[in-house]
Design a protein around this motif. Structure first.
Motif, PDB file in Angstrom:
ATOM      1  N   ILE A 137     -37.335   4.688  35.493  1.00 23.70           N
ATOM      2  CA  ILE A 137     -36.261   5.313  34.707  1.00 23.70           C
ATOM      3  C   ILE A 137     -35.183   4.295  34.340  1.00 23.70           C
ATOM      4  O   ILE A 137     -34.621   4.344  33.245  1.00 23.70           O
ATOM      5  CB  ILE A 137     -35.641   6.484  35.509  1.00 23.70           C
ATOM      6  CG1 ILE A 137     -36.662   7.628  35.633  1.00 23.70           C
ATOM      7  CG2 ILE A 137     -34.372   6.998  34.840  1.00 23.70           C
ATOM      8  CD1 ILE A 137     -36.200   8.759  36.527  1.00 23.70           C
ATOM      9  N   CYS A 138     -34.919   3.348  35.233  1.00 26.78           N
ATOM     10  CA  CYS A 138     -33.802   2.422  35.035  1.00 26.78           C
ATOM     11  C   CYS A 138     -34.169   1.166  34.251  1.00 26.78           C
ATOM     12  O   CYS A 138     -33.311   0.598  33.562  1.00 26.78           O
ATOM     13  CB  CYS A 138     -33.224   2.012  36.390  1.00 26.78           C
ATOM     14  SG  CYS A 138     -32.461   3.381  37.285  1.00 26.78           S
ATOM     15  N   ASP A 139     -35.415   0.701  34.363  1.00 21.95           N
ATOM     16  CA  ASP A 139     -35.732  -0.576  33.717  1.00 21.95           C
ATOM     17  C   ASP A 139     -35.744  -0.483  32.194  1.00 21.95           C
ATOM     18  O   ASP A 139     -35.775  -1.506  31.511  1.00 21.95           O
ATOM     19  CB  ASP A 139     -37.052  -1.146  34.235  1.00 21.95           C
ATOM     20  CG  ASP A 139     -38.258  -0.371  33.735  1.00 21.95           C
ATOM     21  OD1 ASP A 139     -38.071   0.766  33.266  1.00 21.95           O
ATOM     22  OD2 ASP A 139     -39.383  -0.890  33.825  1.00 21.95           O
ATOM     23  N   MET A 140     -35.710   0.748  31.654  1.00 23.65           N
ATOM     24  CA  MET A 140     -35.635   0.889  30.204  1.00 23.65           C
ATOM     25  C   MET A 140     -34.353   0.291  29.660  1.00 23.65           C
ATOM     26  O   MET A 140     -34.335  -0.289  28.573  1.00 23.65           O
ATOM     27  CB  MET A 140     -35.718   2.378  29.819  1.00 23.65           C
ATOM     28  CG  MET A 140     -37.051   3.015  30.121  1.00 23.65           C
ATOM     29  SD  MET A 140     -37.100   4.732  29.607  1.00 23.65           S
ATOM     30  CE  MET A 140     -35.920   5.469  30.738  1.00 23.65           C
ATOM     31  N   GLU A 141     -33.265   0.427  30.418  1.00 23.18           N
ATOM     32  CA  GLU A 141     -31.983  -0.106  29.946  1.00 23.18           C
ATOM     33  C   GLU A 141     -31.988  -1.635  29.978  1.00 23.18           C
ATOM     34  O   GLU A 141     -31.317  -2.273  29.158  1.00 23.18           O
ATOM     35  CB  GLU A 141     -30.844   0.440  30.819  1.00 23.18           C
ATOM     36  CG  GLU A 141     -30.889   1.938  31.076  1.00 23.18           C
ATOM     37  CD  GLU A 141     -30.935   2.773  29.808  1.00 23.18           C
ATOM     38  OE1 GLU A 141     -30.573   2.253  28.738  1.00 23.18           O
ATOM     39  OE2 GLU A 141     -31.335   3.940  29.889  1.00 23.18           O
ATOM     40  N   HIS A 142     -32.732  -2.228  30.929  1.00 23.13           N
ATOM     41  CA  HIS A 142     -32.810  -3.691  31.001  1.00 23.13           C
ATOM     42  C   HIS A 142     -33.726  -4.239  29.910  1.00 23.13           C
ATOM     43  O   HIS A 142     -33.357  -5.174  29.189  1.00 23.13           O
ATOM     44  CB  HIS A 142     -33.333  -4.117  32.376  1.00 23.13           C
ATOM     45  CG  HIS A 142     -32.430  -3.739  33.509  1.00 23.13           C
ATOM     46  ND1 HIS A 142     -31.107  -4.084  33.548  1.00 23.13           N
ATOM     47  CD2 HIS A 142     -32.677  -3.035  34.647  1.00 23.13           C
ATOM     48  CE1 HIS A 142     -30.551  -3.614  34.668  1.00 23.13           C
ATOM     49  NE2 HIS A 142     -31.490  -2.964  35.347  1.00 23.13           N
ATOM     50  N   LYS A 143     -34.929  -3.649  29.805  1.00 24.30           N
ATOM     51  CA  LYS A 143     -35.901  -4.179  28.835  1.00 24.30           C
ATOM     52  C   LYS A 143     -35.444  -3.975  27.395  1.00 24.30           C
ATOM     53  O   LYS A 143     -35.660  -4.817  26.542  1.00 24.30           O
ATOM     54  CB  LYS A 143     -37.266  -3.514  29.055  1.00 24.30           C
ATOM     55  CG  LYS A 143     -37.951  -3.943  30.348  1.00 24.30           C
ATOM     56  CD  LYS A 143     -39.307  -3.273  30.515  1.00 24.30           C
ATOM     57  CE  LYS A 143     -39.990  -3.752  31.789  1.00 24.30           C
ATOM     58  NZ  LYS A 143     -41.301  -3.077  32.000  1.00 24.30           N
ATOM     59  N   GLY A 144     -34.833  -2.808  27.138  1.00 22.21           N
ATOM     60  CA  GLY A 144     -34.380  -2.536  25.782  1.00 22.21           C
ATOM     61  C   GLY A 144     -32.984  -3.041  25.495  1.00 22.21           C
ATOM     62  O   GLY A 144     -32.509  -2.965  24.363  1.00 22.21           O
ATOM     63  N   ASP A 145     -32.321  -3.561  26.574  1.00 15.72           N
ATOM     64  CA  ASP A 145     -30.939  -4.021  26.452  1.00 15.72           C
ATOM     65  C   ASP A 145     -30.086  -2.955  25.766  1.00 15.72           C
ATOM     66  O   ASP A 145     -29.329  -3.236  24.828  1.00 15.72           O
ATOM     67  CB  ASP A 145     -30.897  -5.321  25.648  1.00 15.72           C
ATOM     68  CG  ASP A 145     -29.580  -6.079  25.885  1.00 15.72           C
ATOM     69  OD1 ASP A 145     -28.896  -5.755  26.878  1.00 15.72           O
ATOM     70  OD2 ASP A 145     -29.244  -6.950  25.080  1.00 15.72           O
ATOM     71  N   THR A 146     -30.244  -1.714  26.242  1.00 17.54           N
ATOM     72  CA  THR A 146     -29.614  -0.574  25.570  1.00 17.54           C
ATOM     73  C   THR A 146     -28.203  -0.286  26.058  1.00 17.54           C
ATOM     74  O   THR A 146     -27.548   0.598  25.524  1.00 17.54           O
ATOM     75  CB  THR A 146     -30.470   0.685  25.778  1.00 17.54           C
ATOM     76  OG1 THR A 146     -30.720   0.861  27.184  1.00 17.54           O
ATOM     77  CG2 THR A 146     -31.787   0.562  25.038  1.00 17.54           C
ATOM     78  N   TRP A 147     -27.759  -1.000  27.099  1.00 21.57           N
ATOM     79  CA  TRP A 147     -26.399  -0.743  27.580  1.00 21.57           C
ATOM     80  C   TRP A 147     -25.380  -1.021  26.473  1.00 21.57           C
ATOM     81  O   TRP A 147     -24.417  -0.295  26.292  1.00 21.57           O
ATOM     82  CB  TRP A 147     -26.083  -1.595  28.803  1.00 21.57           C
ATOM     83  CG  TRP A 147     -26.657  -1.080  30.088  1.00 21.57           C
ATOM     84  CD1 TRP A 147     -27.509  -1.740  30.912  1.00 21.57           C
ATOM     85  CD2 TRP A 147     -26.417   0.194  30.698  1.00 21.57           C
ATOM     86  NE1 TRP A 147     -27.827  -0.963  31.993  1.00 21.57           N
ATOM     87  CE2 TRP A 147     -27.166   0.219  31.899  1.00 21.57           C
ATOM     88  CE3 TRP A 147     -25.665   1.298  30.356  1.00 21.57           C
ATOM     89  CZ2 TRP A 147     -27.171   1.318  32.742  1.00 21.57           C
ATOM     90  CZ3 TRP A 147     -25.658   2.409  31.199  1.00 21.57           C
ATOM     91  CH2 TRP A 147     -26.402   2.412  32.370  1.00 21.57           C
ATOM     92  N   LYS A 148     -25.607  -2.098  25.710  1.00 23.12           N
ATOM     93  CA  LYS A 148     -24.676  -2.431  24.624  1.00 23.12           C
ATOM     94  C   LYS A 148     -24.658  -1.329  23.575  1.00 23.12           C
ATOM     95  O   LYS A 148     -23.611  -0.990  23.037  1.00 23.12           O
ATOM     96  CB  LYS A 148     -25.083  -3.764  23.994  1.00 23.12           C
ATOM     97  CG  LYS A 148     -24.909  -4.958  24.901  1.00 23.12           C
ATOM     98  CD  LYS A 148     -25.353  -6.247  24.219  1.00 23.12           C
ATOM     99  CE  LYS A 148     -25.187  -7.443  25.165  1.00 23.12           C
ATOM    100  NZ  LYS A 148     -25.675  -8.713  24.548  1.00 23.12           N
TER     101      LYS A 148
END
Length: 250
Positions: free
Chosen positions: A75-86
């Motif tokens: 669930i969490c690695d999507m934000e790292h791989k997609g760099d979606t936090w920005k």
């Protein structure tokens, strides 16, 4: 919050998390069924609801820490791989809301697994025609205790999975937790209370008390000290993780 939660379910729709969770649970329940069947064939005294619930609680110490680590990591690695936090920072959805949505999403997935275990216990007991009626109170306590222990593990795993990009670290911690959860009963009580993965067994309504060369299953309510410790640790880990991740630079 609800939109963020639905978004989490939407994002994992093609990641086969549900399928992986079901297969992992099937392996655990298959192992439990085989173990209990052998135990009952050797002694009819083992054909009890208490023995069945204790067996699942013991196995959860091994399986659920690993399963929780995998689910949270997926669930969490999507934000790292997609760099979606920005990208999320440019929307009205804050990181704290996303953090809460991921926690609820992971908790609901594990709750699905716990309810599957309850169905398994009921089905297995009816198949073997256990003499006593279905113990609804014990099953309710088993569900609550397993869920509380899982939420504690999820809070810790989510903090690590979002704070550290390399998910191998979080997965290794989950495997270490599975090992400690399995062997925790060998440690003294004072040490075991410091091992959070042992709470799957400590919060179980059934314990096994050894008497000389044999033993007996003892039922009771969840211990107040461990229950309070699990709830407080969950809150502390969640708040600390949420605060840390929300302040991280992206």
């Amino acid at each position: 919050m609800m939109k963020a939660l639905f978004l989490e379910y939407y994002k994992i729709r093609r990641r086969k998390v549900w399928a992986m969770l079901t297969l992992f649970l099937a392996a655990e329940l298959g192992w439990a069924a085989m173990s209990m069947s052998i135990s009952i064939s050797r002694s009819a005294d083992n054909a009890t609801w208490e023995a069945l619930i204790f067996s699942l609680s013991s196995m959860n110490g091994l399986f659920l820490p690993i399963l929780s680590a995998i689910v949270v990591s997926r669930i969490c690695d999507m934000e790292h791989k997609g760099d979606t936090w920005k990208m999320l920072m440019t929307t009205s959805v804050g990181r704290q809301t996303v953090y809460a949505a991921k926690f609820v999403c992971a908790g609901s997935l594990i709750l699905y697994g716990i309810l599957a275990q309850v169905v398994f216990i009921a089905g297995f007991g009816m198949f073997h025609r256990l003499a006593e009626p279905l113990p609804a109170g014990l099953l309710l306590q088993f569900t609550a205790g397993t869920l509380i222990a899982s939420l504690l593990i999820i809070a810790m795993q989510q903090w690590i999975s979002l704070a550290v990009k390399n998910q191998a670290f979080a997965l290794c911690l989950g495997m270490l937790g599975g090992f400690l959860g399995t062997t925790a009963s060998l440690f003294p009580a004072a040490v075991r209370q410091l091992i959070v993965w042992s709470y799957y067994l400590d919060l179980s309504p059934v314990t096994y008390v050894y008497k000389a060369s044999s033993g007996t299953y003892v039922t009771g309510s969840m211990p107040l000290i461990q229950l309070s410790a699990a709830l407080i640790l969950t809150l502390v880990l969640y708040v600390a993780g949420n605060t840390h991740v929300s302040k991280q630079s992206v």
